[in-house]
Design a protein around this motif. Structure first.
Motif, PDB file in Angstrom:
ATOM      1  N   SER A  34       0.863  -0.960   0.055  1.00 40.69           N
ATOM      2  CA  SER A  34      -0.142   0.315   0.175  1.00 40.69           C
ATOM      3  C   SER A  34       0.813   1.011  -0.415  1.00 40.69           C
ATOM      4  O   SER A  34       1.022   2.121   1.087  1.00 40.69           O
ATOM      5  N   PRO A  35       1.517   1.348  -0.554  1.00 46.26           N
ATOM      6  CA  PRO A  35       2.544   2.654  -1.168  1.00 46.26           C
ATOM      7  C   PRO A  35       1.932   3.678  -0.609  1.00 46.26           C
ATOM      8  O   PRO A  35       3.014   5.037  -0.309  1.00 46.26           O
ATOM      9  N   PHE A  36       0.608   4.117  -1.409  1.00 41.26           N
ATOM     10  CA  PHE A  36       0.582   5.281  -1.381  1.00 41.26           C
ATOM     11  C   PHE A  36      -0.423   5.938  -0.337  1.00 41.26           C
ATOM     12  O   PHE A  36      -0.096   6.728   0.328  1.00 41.26           O
ATOM     13  N   ALA A  37      -1.462   4.894   0.233  1.00 39.91           N
ATOM     14  CA  ALA A  37      -1.467   5.440   1.578  1.00 39.91           C
ATOM     15  C   ALA A  37      -0.548   4.747   3.032  1.00 39.91           C
ATOM     16  O   ALA A  37      -0.814   5.357   4.060  1.00 39.91           O
ATOM     17  N   ARG A  38       0.766   4.691   2.114  1.00 40.07           N
ATOM     18  CA  ARG A  38       1.714   4.315   3.546  1.00 40.07           C
ATOM     19  C   ARG A  38       3.288   4.488   3.300  1.00 40.07           C
ATOM     20  O   ARG A  38       4.062   4.378   3.460  1.00 40.07           O
TER      21      ARG A  38
ATOM     22  N   VAL B 121      12.592   4.543  -5.455  1.00 41.07           N
ATOM     23  CA  VAL B 121      13.688   4.279  -6.778  1.00 41.07           C
ATOM     24  C   VAL B 121      11.594   3.837  -7.313  1.00 41.07           C
ATOM     25  O   VAL B 121      11.967   3.996  -9.085  1.00 41.07           O
ATOM     26  N   HIS B 122      10.763   3.800  -7.450  1.00 38.99           N
ATOM     27  CA  HIS B 122       9.422   3.236  -7.782  1.00 38.99           C
ATOM     28  C   HIS B 122       9.173   5.115  -8.531  1.00 38.99           C
ATOM     29  O   HIS B 122       9.011   5.407  -7.513  1.00 38.99           O
ATOM     30  N   GLU B 123       8.606   4.339 -10.025  1.00 35.93           N
ATOM     31  CA  GLU B 123       8.621   6.041 -10.898  1.00 35.93           C
ATOM     32  C   GLU B 123       7.209   6.664  -9.891  1.00 35.93           C
ATOM     33  O   GLU B 123       6.861   8.194 -10.155  1.00 35.93           O
TER      34      GLU B 123
ATOM     35  N   LEU C 184       0.908  -4.008  -7.385  1.00 35.64           N
ATOM     36  CA  LEU C 184       1.987  -3.172  -8.371  1.00 35.64           C
ATOM     37  C   LEU C 184       2.487  -3.543  -9.299  1.00 35.64           C
ATOM     38  O   LEU C 184       2.749  -3.108 -10.626  1.00 35.64           O
ATOM     39  N   MET C 185       1.946  -5.502  -9.981  1.00 36.53           N
ATOM     40  CA  MET C 185       2.141  -5.964 -10.730  1.00 36.53           C
ATOM     41  C   MET C 185       1.500  -5.708 -12.172  1.00 36.53           C
ATOM     42  O   MET C 185       0.842  -5.119 -12.386  1.00 36.53           O
TER      43      MET C 185
ATOM     44  N   THR D 117       9.386  -2.968  -7.576  1.00 32.10           N
ATOM     45  CA  THR D 117       9.463  -2.436  -6.472  1.00 32.10           C
ATOM     46  C   THR D 117      10.173  -0.728  -6.445  1.00 32.10           C
ATOM     47  O   THR D 117      10.046   0.096  -6.834  1.00 32.10           O
ATOM     48  N   LEU D 118       9.591  -0.786  -4.510  1.00 33.07           N
ATOM     49  CA  LEU D 118       9.562   0.915  -4.458  1.00 33.07           C
ATOM     50  C   LEU D 118      10.950   1.502  -3.763  1.00 33.07           C
ATOM     51  O   LEU D 118      11.124   2.442  -4.126  1.00 33.07           O
TER      52      LEU D 118
END
Ligand code: NAD
Length: 374
Positions: free
Chosen positions: A95-99, A369-371, A118-119, A361-362
Motif C-alpha cells: 500500500s505505498p500510496f497510503a503508507r 526508486v519507484h517512478e 503494482l504487478m 520495486t519501491l
C-alpha cells in the motif's frame, strides 16, 4: 537463500503469505523456509503442517534472523522487523500510496521492498497478479454476503404454495470482481444486469448471460481503456450515468458496486436519493468502500440500513475467505520468486531493468526508486 513467512499483525487479517504447498515448492527450488509460529492460524493451517512441509517454525525474532527474503500479506512496519538483515527483501501488499512515510523508512533501513499489487498487467505476469486473484474471491463473496443479508431467495421457485420471483441483481463495475459477481449471482439463479464505462465489458457481460446496461447518449471508454483501466469520466458522462442508474436501480433487489479508478478515490455511483427509490429489504454491497466508496452512506466495516436498504461495507473481503485467498496469494508469490530464481546461485535475482521488477520495486539501495513515488 533463507525465506521467512511472517504471521500477519494487521487487524482482521487472516491470510498468510505461504501455504505448505508453496513451502514445498520453495524448498524444491533450493531455498530454506522459516515460518513464524501461528502464521497459518487464520487460514486453518497448523504449525505442524508447515514443519511437515519442511519449514522451520519459530517465534518472530528467530524467523527473521538470517532471512534474506521476507514474505507477507500486508506490509509490516519496520518496528516489527527487529533484527532484519541489512539488504533483505520484503515482498507483500505494501500500500505505498497510503503508507508513504513507511516506504521512506523501508528505504532508510536498507530494505529492498516490492509491492505485489503494482504487478504490471502483462501476460507474463498473469500468474503473479495478486489483485486479480484476490478480487475474483471478493466478487464471489460480495454476492454471498448479499444473499445472506437479503430476506428473500435468489432463484425463482414454483411451489405448491405459489411462485417466488427471482432476485434482480445489478453489478456496477465489471473488472475481475464484477465478472465473478455476475457469474456467482447467475449460478444462484438471479436475473443479473451490469454496467461499466469500458465498452469492452459489454460483450463479457452478455457472454455470462447478464443484461448490459450502458450509457448510450455520451461516449464511454472505447475498448478496454488504457491498460484495461478506467479513468475519471466527464461531467456530461456522469450526469448521463446518474440518469441511467436512477431509472434502473428502483427495480433492483441487490446492487454490487466494484468500480475503481487507479490512483484516485472510487467514483460515486449510487446516491442517497437513488437508494430511497429501492424496495425495503434490498441490499447493496460496496466493494469499493475502502477506496472512498461507490455508494453514498456506505461505511467501512459496517452495514447501516438506510431507507430500509442494507449497505454492506466489509473491509478486507479476501481475508474473509482466508484459506482460498491464501492459497492463491501464496501461489502468486511463488510464481514471482520462481520466475527470477537463479538455480546455480540458489537465490533469487531481480534484474533492475526487467519490466516486472521495475513495476513492483519501491525501494532499493537505501532509496525510494519507484517512478510513481519519486
Ligand atoms: P478495477 O478494479 O480497477 O475497476 C473495476 C471496474 O470498475 C473496471 O472494470 C472499471 O472499468 C470499472 N469502473 C471504473 N469507473 C467506473 C464508473 N464510473 N462506472 C462504472 N464502472 C466503472 O478493475 P480490474 O478488476 O483491476 O480490471 C481492470 C482491467 O484489467 C480489466 O479489463 C481486466 O480484464 C484487466 N486485467 C488484465 C490482466 C492481465 O492482462 N494480466 C489481469 C487482470 C485484469
Amino acid at each position: 537463500m533463507r525465506i521467512a513467512v511472517l504471521r500477519e499483525t494487521a487487524e482482521a487479517e487472516r491470510r498468510v503469505a505461504a501455504t505448505p504447498e508453496t513451502v514445498k515448492k520453495l524448498i524444491a527450488l533450493g531455498a530454506t523456509v522459516a515460518v513464524e509460529s501461528g502464521a497459518g492460524d487464520g487460514a486453518n493451517i497448523s504449525d505442524s503442517a508447515y514443519s511437515d512441509a519442511g519449514a522451520t517454525v519459530d517465534g518472530r525474532d528467530a524467523t527473521i534472523a538470517g532471512s534474506e527474503l521476507i514474505l507477507g500479506v500486508q506490509g509490516p512496519d519496520v518496528g516489527e522487523l527487529r533484527g532484519i538483515k541489512s539488504g533483505a527483501m520484503l515482498v507483500a501488499i505494501l500500500s505505498p500510496f497510503a503508507r508513504r512515510e513507511e516506504i521512506n523508512i523501508y528505504a532508510a533501513s536498507g530494505l529492498t521492498t516490492m509491492a505485489m499489487e503494482l504487478m504490471p498487467r502483462i501476460t507474463r505476469a498473469q500468474s503473479m497478479d495478486v489483485l486479480s486473484s484476490q478480487s475474483n474471491l471478493s466478487g464471489y463473496k460480495a454476492v454471498i454476503d448479499a444473499a445472506e443479508s437479503y430476506g428473500r431467495a435468489f432463484p425463482m421457485m414454483m411451489t405448491a404454495a405459489g411462485t417466488i420471483s427471482a432476485a434482480r441483481v445489478f453489478v456496477m463495475g465489471v473488472g475481475v470482481a464484477g465478472l465473478q459477481a455476475i457469474a456467482t449471482a447467475r449460478r444462484l439463479g438471479a436475473l443479473v444486469s451490469a454496467t461499466d464505462v469500458r465498452a469492452a465489458t459489454k460483450e463479457q457481460i452478455e457472454s455470462l448471460g447478464a443484461k448490459a446496461i450502458f450509457v448510450e447518449a455520451v461516449k464511454g471508454i472505447e475498448g478496454e481503456g488504457s491498460g484495461g483501466y478506467a479513468t475519471e469520466m466527464s461531467d456530461e458522462y456522469k450526469a448521463a450515468q446518474a440518469a441511467l442508474v436512477s431509472s434502473h436501480i428502483a427495480k433492483q433487489d441487490i446492487v454490487i458496486t466494484t468500480a475503481l479508478i487507479p490512483g484516485r478515490p472510487a467514483p460515486r455511483l449510487v446516491s442517497d436519493a437513488q437508494i430511497a427509490t429501492m424496495r425495503a429489504g434490498s441490499v447493496i454491497v460496496d466493494l469499493a468502500v475502502e477506496s472512498g466508496g461507490n455508494v453514498e452512506g456506505s461505511v467501512v466495516g459496517a452495514a447501516p440500513v438506510v431507507h430500509g436498504v442494507t449497505i454492506i461495507g466489509h473491509r478486507n473481503i479476501p481475508s474473509r475467505l482466508a484459506a482460498d485467498a491464501s492459497a492463491l496469494y501464496s501461489r502468486n508469490l511463488y510464481n514471482f520468486i520462481a520466475a527470477f530464481w537463479d538455480k546455480d546461485a540458489a537465490t533469487v535475482v531481480f534484474p533492475a531493468d526487467d519490466d516486472i521488477v521495475k513495476g513492483v520495486t519501491l525501494t532499493r539501495d537505501g532509496a525510494v526508486v519507484h517512478e510513481r513515488l519519486v
